[in-house]
Design a protein around this motif. Structure first.
Motif, PDB file in Angstrom:
ATOM      1  N   ARG A   8      78.465  18.874  41.094  1.00 41.23           N
ATOM      2  CA  ARG A   8      78.994  19.542  42.277  1.00 41.23           C
ATOM      3  C   ARG A   8      79.552  20.923  41.927  1.00 41.23           C
ATOM      4  N   ARG A   9      80.208  21.006  40.773  1.00 39.14           N
ATOM      5  CA  ARG A   9      80.751  22.300  40.365  1.00 39.14           C
ATOM      6  C   ARG A   9      79.635  23.298  40.084  1.00 39.14           C
ATOM      7  N   ALA A  10      78.556  22.825  39.448  1.00 37.46           N
ATOM      8  CA  ALA A  10      77.431  23.719  39.146  1.00 37.46           C
ATOM      9  C   ALA A  10      76.784  24.213  40.420  1.00 37.46           C
ATOM     10  N   HIS A  11      76.620  23.304  41.399  1.00 31.72           N
ATOM     11  CA  HIS A  11      76.006  23.699  42.662  1.00 31.72           C
ATOM     12  C   HIS A  11      76.907  24.674  43.422  1.00 31.72           C
ATOM     13  N   ALA A  12      78.200  24.382  43.386  1.00 29.82           N
ATOM     14  CA  ALA A  12      79.122  25.257  44.117  1.00 29.82           C
ATOM     15  C   ALA A  12      79.162  26.647  43.527  1.00 29.82           C
ATOM     16  N   GLY A  13      78.885  26.756  42.218  1.00 34.62           N
ATOM     17  CA  GLY A  13      78.940  28.063  41.574  1.00 34.62           C
ATOM     18  C   GLY A  13      77.633  28.829  41.630  1.00 34.62           C
ATOM     19  N   ALA A  14      76.610  28.238  42.192  1.00 31.68           N
ATOM     20  CA  ALA A  14      75.315  28.919  42.272  1.00 31.68           C
ATOM     21  C   ALA A  14      75.386  30.108  43.217  1.00 31.68           C
ATOM     22  N   ALA A  15      74.679  31.177  42.867  1.00 38.87           N
ATOM     23  CA  ALA A  15      74.653  32.365  43.723  1.00 38.87           C
ATOM     24  C   ALA A  15      73.943  32.046  45.031  1.00 38.87           C
ATOM     25  N   PRO A  16      74.371  32.656  46.141  1.00 44.85           N
ATOM     26  CA  PRO A  16      73.681  32.422  47.410  1.00 44.85           C
ATOM     27  C   PRO A  16      72.244  32.929  47.357  1.00 44.85           C
ATOM     28  N   THR A  17      71.435  32.431  48.269  1.00 43.73           N
ATOM     29  CA  THR A  17      70.003  32.747  48.248  1.00 43.73           C
ATOM     30  C   THR A  17      69.742  34.245  48.300  1.00 43.73           C
ATOM     31  N   TRP A  18      70.480  34.947  49.157  1.00 45.68           N
ATOM     32  CA  TRP A  18      70.202  36.378  49.326  1.00 45.68           C
ATOM     33  C   TRP A  18      70.461  37.152  48.039  1.00 45.68           C
ATOM     34  N   ARG A  19      71.453  36.708  47.246  1.00 45.68           N
ATOM     35  CA  ARG A  19      71.724  37.387  45.984  1.00 45.68           C
ATOM     36  C   ARG A  19      70.635  37.106  44.963  1.00 45.68           C
ATOM     37  N   ARG A  20      70.106  35.890  44.967  1.00 46.55           N
ATOM     38  CA  ARG A  20      69.011  35.567  44.041  1.00 46.55           C
ATOM     39  C   ARG A  20      67.767  36.379  44.388  1.00 46.55           C
ATOM     40  N   VAL A  21      67.467  36.468  45.678  1.00 42.54           N
ATOM     41  CA  VAL A  21      66.301  37.259  46.110  1.00 42.54           C
ATOM     42  C   VAL A  21      66.512  38.731  45.794  1.00 42.54           C
ATOM     43  N   LEU A  22      67.731  39.229  46.009  1.00 44.82           N
ATOM     44  CA  LEU A  22      68.030  40.632  45.718  1.00 44.82           C
ATOM     45  C   LEU A  22      67.874  40.927  44.232  1.00 44.82           C
ATOM     46  N   ALA A  23      68.320  39.992  43.391  1.00 46.44           N
ATOM     47  CA  ALA A  23      68.171  40.183  41.946  1.00 46.44           C
ATOM     48  C   ALA A  23      66.697  40.215  41.547  1.00 46.44           C
ATOM     49  N   GLN A  24      65.893  39.332  42.149  1.00 45.12           N
ATOM     50  CA  GLN A  24      64.460  39.321  41.853  1.00 45.12           C
ATOM     51  C   GLN A  24      63.794  40.587  42.374  1.00 45.12           C
ATOM     52  N   ARG A 112      60.021  29.018  44.901  1.00 44.61           N
ATOM     53  CA  ARG A 112      58.776  29.753  45.177  1.00 44.61           C
ATOM     54  C   ARG A 112      58.951  30.743  46.320  1.00 44.61           C
ATOM     55  N   GLY A 113      59.668  30.320  47.374  1.00 44.64           N
ATOM     56  CA  GLY A 113      59.881  31.220  48.501  1.00 44.64           C
ATOM     57  C   GLY A 113      60.684  32.436  48.103  1.00 44.64           C
ATOM     58  N   GLY A 114      61.727  32.238  47.323  1.00 44.36           N
ATOM     59  CA  GLY A 114      62.542  33.354  46.866  1.00 44.36           C
ATOM     60  C   GLY A 114      61.773  34.281  45.945  1.00 44.36           C
ATOM     61  N   LEU A 115      60.930  33.695  45.103  1.00 43.38           N
ATOM     62  CA  LEU A 115      60.111  34.501  44.201  1.00 43.38           C
ATOM     63  C   LEU A 115      59.163  35.394  44.983  1.00 43.38           C
ATOM     64  N   LEU A 116      58.481  34.831  45.965  1.00 44.63           N
ATOM     65  CA  LEU A 116      57.547  35.623  46.778  1.00 44.63           C
ATOM     66  C   LEU A 116      58.280  36.679  47.593  1.00 44.63           C
ATOM     67  N   ALA A 117      59.451  36.317  48.140  1.00 44.57           N
ATOM     68  CA  ALA A 117      60.240  37.286  48.902  1.00 44.57           C
ATOM     69  C   ALA A 117      60.668  38.441  48.004  1.00 44.57           C
ATOM     70  N   GLY A 118      61.078  38.140  46.778  1.00 41.58           N
ATOM     71  CA  GLY A 118      61.469  39.186  45.848  1.00 41.58           C
ATOM     72  C   GLY A 118      60.318  40.108  45.500  1.00 41.58           C
ATOM     73  N   LYS A 119      59.116  39.533  45.373  1.00 41.46           N
ATOM     74  CA  LYS A 119      57.951  40.355  45.067  1.00 41.46           C
ATOM     75  C   LYS A 119      57.636  41.311  46.217  1.00 41.46           C
ATOM     76  N   VAL A 120      57.656  40.787  47.440  1.00 45.99           N
ATOM     77  CA  VAL A 120      57.347  41.634  48.600  1.00 45.99           C
ATOM     78  C   VAL A 120      58.392  42.732  48.760  1.00 45.99           C
ATOM     79  N   LEU A 121      59.658  42.380  48.649  1.00 45.81           N
ATOM     80  CA  LEU A 121      60.717  43.382  48.785  1.00 45.81           C
ATOM     81  C   LEU A 121      60.678  44.389  47.641  1.00 45.81           C
ATOM     82  N   GLY A 122      60.323  43.920  46.444  1.00 45.04           N
ATOM     83  CA  GLY A 122      60.180  44.837  45.321  1.00 45.04           C
ATOM     84  C   GLY A 122      59.076  45.853  45.569  1.00 45.04           C
ATOM     85  N   VAL A 123      57.980  45.396  46.157  1.00 48.81           N
ATOM     86  CA  VAL A 123      56.883  46.297  46.522  1.00 48.81           C
ATOM     87  C   VAL A 123      57.370  47.348  47.515  1.00 48.81           C
TER      88      VAL A 123
END
Length: 259
Positions: A8-24, A112-123
């Protein structure tokens, strides 16, 4: 199965989706812009094409009354979109797939969705850099686009990016990396010469006039010229680009292999 306190602690400390996509997104954009070969293809070559065709007299063009730079700049911008969203993305993704990078990233919290979103936004980030650099070069050469067409041209860029990124994912996910390298570069060359990108489909010989209008390259080139020359986004170009995006996206979703 019960969830442990540590889980639970590991999950609670995970970055939100938008930050993961932004990093990618940041990673994807930097990977292209820091690669000398990619930078040459995505920025330097389009600028050289623009300068060569504008200043050179070795190619006769029917500009329809527009200045040579006003006629050529939209097509070169369309070509730049294609180099980044299709050629560069297809080659990079195919080698990432061969090396197991895509498979590993798809199993991380990014997904997979975040990876593809990061690729499109990176483009899109890279294309923004391209537009600024090529646009600045064109302005120095005397380009004066229709101000009313600039927001519509941005819409055309997004539509073109969606279509060609879908094509890139389809090619990268179904062919071997070495085959993608050859196919992507050959396809870019053919589309640039006979796909209605730099010059309108109406200037192409015979049946190519009709074929080019149905291709995503011709639709994007036509959209960029009409928006930046006349301030109008052609409905047919929108329909063609959306149709290709839907078809290619469906194909990539069904056929893409992650390893």
């Amino acid at each position: 199965m019960t969830t442990t306190t540590a889980d639970r602690r590991a999950h609670a400390g995970a970055a939100p989706t938008w930050r993961r996509v932004l990093a990618q997104t940041s990673f994807e954009a930097r990977a292209i812009l820091r690669n000398g070969e990619q930078l040459l293809v995505t920025v330097v070559v389009p600028v050289l094409v623009l300068v060569g065709l504008t200043r050179g007299t070795f190619v006769e063009l029917d500009t329809g009354g527009a200045s040579r730079i006003d006629f050529l700049a939209p097509g070169v911008l369309a070509l730049a979109v294609m180099t980044t969203s299709f050629t560069s993305q297809a080659i990079a993704s195919s080698f990432d797939r061969r090396n197991g990078v895509l498979r590993l990233l798809s199993t991380t919290p990014l997904g997979r969705g975040g990876l593809l979103a990061g690729k499109v936004l990176g483009v899109l980030v890279v294309e923004l850099v391209q537009v600024l650099v090529i646009g600045a070069a064109a302005v120095v050469l005397g380009w004066r686009p229709d101000p009313a067409g600039i927001p519509l041209a941005a819409v055309a860029v997004v539509l073109g990016t969606a279509a060609f990124t879908s094509l890139a994912m389809l090619v990268a996910g179904t062919l071997r990396a070495e085959a993608v390298l050859a196919v992507a570069n050959l396809a870019l060359l053919v589309l640039a010469v006979a796909g209605g990108v730099i010059v309108p489909a109406s200037s192409l010989p015979g049946p190519l006039q009709h074929v080019a209008l149905l291709l995503p390259s011709g639709a994007l080139g036509e959209a960029m010229r009409e928006t930046l020359l006349h301030g109008v986004l052609p409905p047919w170009s929108v329909v063609v680009l959306l149709g290709w995006t839907a078809a290619l996206g469906w194909g990539a979703g069904r056929l893409f292999r992650w390893h």
